[in-house]
Design a protein around this motif. Structure first.
Motif, short mmCIF file in Angstrom:
data_model
loop_
_atom_site.label_atom_id
_atom_site.label_comp_id
_atom_site.label_asym_id
_atom_site.label_seq_id
_atom_site.Cartn_x
_atom_site.Cartn_y
_atom_site.Cartn_z
N VAL A 1 0.60 5.38 7.72
CA VAL A 1 0.10 6.17 8.85
C VAL A 1 1.00 7.38 9.00
O VAL A 1 2.13 7.40 8.50
CB VAL A 1 0.09 5.34 10.16
N THR B 1 2.66 5.06 16.39
CA THR B 1 1.78 4.06 15.78
C THR B 1 2.56 3.25 14.75
O THR B 1 2.46 2.01 14.69
CB THR B 1 0.58 4.75 15.08
N ALA C 1 -8.86 -3.10 0.48
CA ALA C 1 -9.56 -1.82 0.37
C ALA C 1 -9.84 -1.42 -1.08
O ALA C 1 -10.82 -0.73 -1.37
CB ALA C 1 -8.76 -0.73 1.08
N ARG D 1 -4.54 -0.67 4.19
CA ARG D 1 -5.70 -0.43 5.06
C ARG D 1 -6.31 -1.67 5.67
O ARG D 1 -6.74 -1.65 6.82
CB ARG D 1 -6.77 0.35 4.27
N SER D 2 -6.38 -2.76 4.90
CA SER D 2 -7.02 -3.97 5.44
C SER D 2 -6.25 -4.53 6.62
O SER D 2 -6.75 -5.38 7.35
CB SER D 2 -7.14 -5.05 4.38
N TYR E 1 -3.78 -2.19 8.68
CA TYR E 1 -3.62 -1.20 9.78
C TYR E 1 -4.95 -0.63 10.26
O TYR E 1 -5.02 -0.11 11.36
CB TYR E 1 -2.61 -0.10 9.43
N ASP E 2 -6.01 -0.75 9.48
CA ASP E 2 -7.34 -0.32 9.96
C ASP E 2 -8.09 -1.44 10.66
O ASP E 2 -9.19 -1.22 11.18
CB ASP E 2 -8.21 0.18 8.79
N SER E 3 -7.52 -2.64 10.66
CA SER E 3 -8.21 -3.76 11.30
C SER E 3 -8.09 -3.65 12.82
O SER E 3 -7.06 -3.22 13.33
CB SER E 3 -7.56 -5.07 10.82
N PRO E 4 -9.13 -4.07 13.56
CA PRO E 4 -8.99 -4.09 15.02
C PRO E 4 -7.93 -5.10 15.46
O PRO E 4 -7.43 -5.02 16.58
CB PRO E 4 -10.39 -4.52 15.50
N PRO F 1 -4.62 -6.25 13.62
CA PRO F 1 -3.70 -6.27 12.48
C PRO F 1 -2.90 -7.58 12.35
O PRO F 1 -2.71 -8.09 11.25
CB PRO F 1 -2.77 -5.09 12.74
#
Ligand code: NUP
Length: 214
Positions: A17, A22, A172, A192-193, A195-198, A200
């Motif tokens: 990120v 964050t 990802a 990504r799997s 930090y992009d998850s609702p 984490p």
């Protein structure tokens, strides 16, 4: 230094990120679920190298800078990264054994990992065996090899003895944790799997459960 890092986790979290807050928040919340946190250029470019020391309060930090230069430049970068308390650094291997040796020599306490094959096809696919050979001769701590290409990963494991292998490409990039571990990975790098998850923390718990089933 006492870190909350979970030594028996096989997950290395790729914290790709830009934003400092964050990044710190994710590191704080996830550190006790992962073996280490890997940072790449995005968070460094946005916040400067001092972010390595900040994040090191929460977890072991591996700097994925994929060094790929002549020996002196690689040495200058490695020494600077070591000053900020990184636990590990990633170098390319294709620049040859001279550069790899310079990185290992200037790393101090840091663990050096070298990229011997990528999670997408690349020109180094043709020389992965030579890259493994040079990496072992240079005395690196571990290798980076693709989790999403288990056949390739297995070939690399077969010629690398018991050196640590850290493997990106799960989630990802299509790979899965079980086939990567079965092919010989010690640790799985996932970005990504998570930090992009609702959720984490939930995502890491699922990956940890999967990895420890084996
Ligand atoms: O071959 C490589 N593939 C790869 O994805 C070597 C890497 N170091 N990486 C890194 O692993 C990539 O730069 C990113 O930081 C992480 C994978 O993240 P993701 O695909 O799980 O989001």
């Amino acid at each position: 230094m006492d870190l909350p890092t979970m030594e028996d986790s096989k997950i290395i979290f790729a914290l790709d990120v830009y934003d400092r807050d964050t990044g710190i928040e994710l590191a704080k919340n996830l550190a006790d679920q992962v073996f280490a946190i890997k940072v790449n250029w995005p968070i460094i470019l946005e916040n400067g190298i001092k972010i390595i020391s900040e994040l090191s309060k929460y977890s072991k930090i591996i700097c994925d800078f994929k060094l790929a230069d002549v020996e002196n430049t690689d040495k200058l970068i490695t020494e600077k990264v070591a000053q900020y308390g990184a636990w590990g650094i990633i170098s390319h291997a294709f620049t040859g054994i001279k550069s790899l040796r310079a990185v290992v020599k200037s790393a101090g306490q840091m663990k050096v990992f070298s990229v011997v094959s990528m999670s997408q096809e690349s020109y180094i696919d043709n020389v992965y065996d030579k890259l493994v050979d040079d990496s072992l001769k240079a005395g690196v701590f571990g290798l980076v090899a693709p989790a999403n290409r288990p056949d390739r990963l297995k070939k690399i494991r077969d010629i690398s003895g018991d050196i640590k292998i850290i493997a990106p490409g799960v989630g990802a990039q299509g790979g899965n944790i079980i086939s990567a571990i079965m092919a010989g990975a010690d640790y799985i790098i996932i970005g990504r799997s998570i930090y992009d998850s609702p959720d984490p923390i939930g995502a890491i718990k699922k990956f940890n459960d999967e990895a420890t089933k084996l």
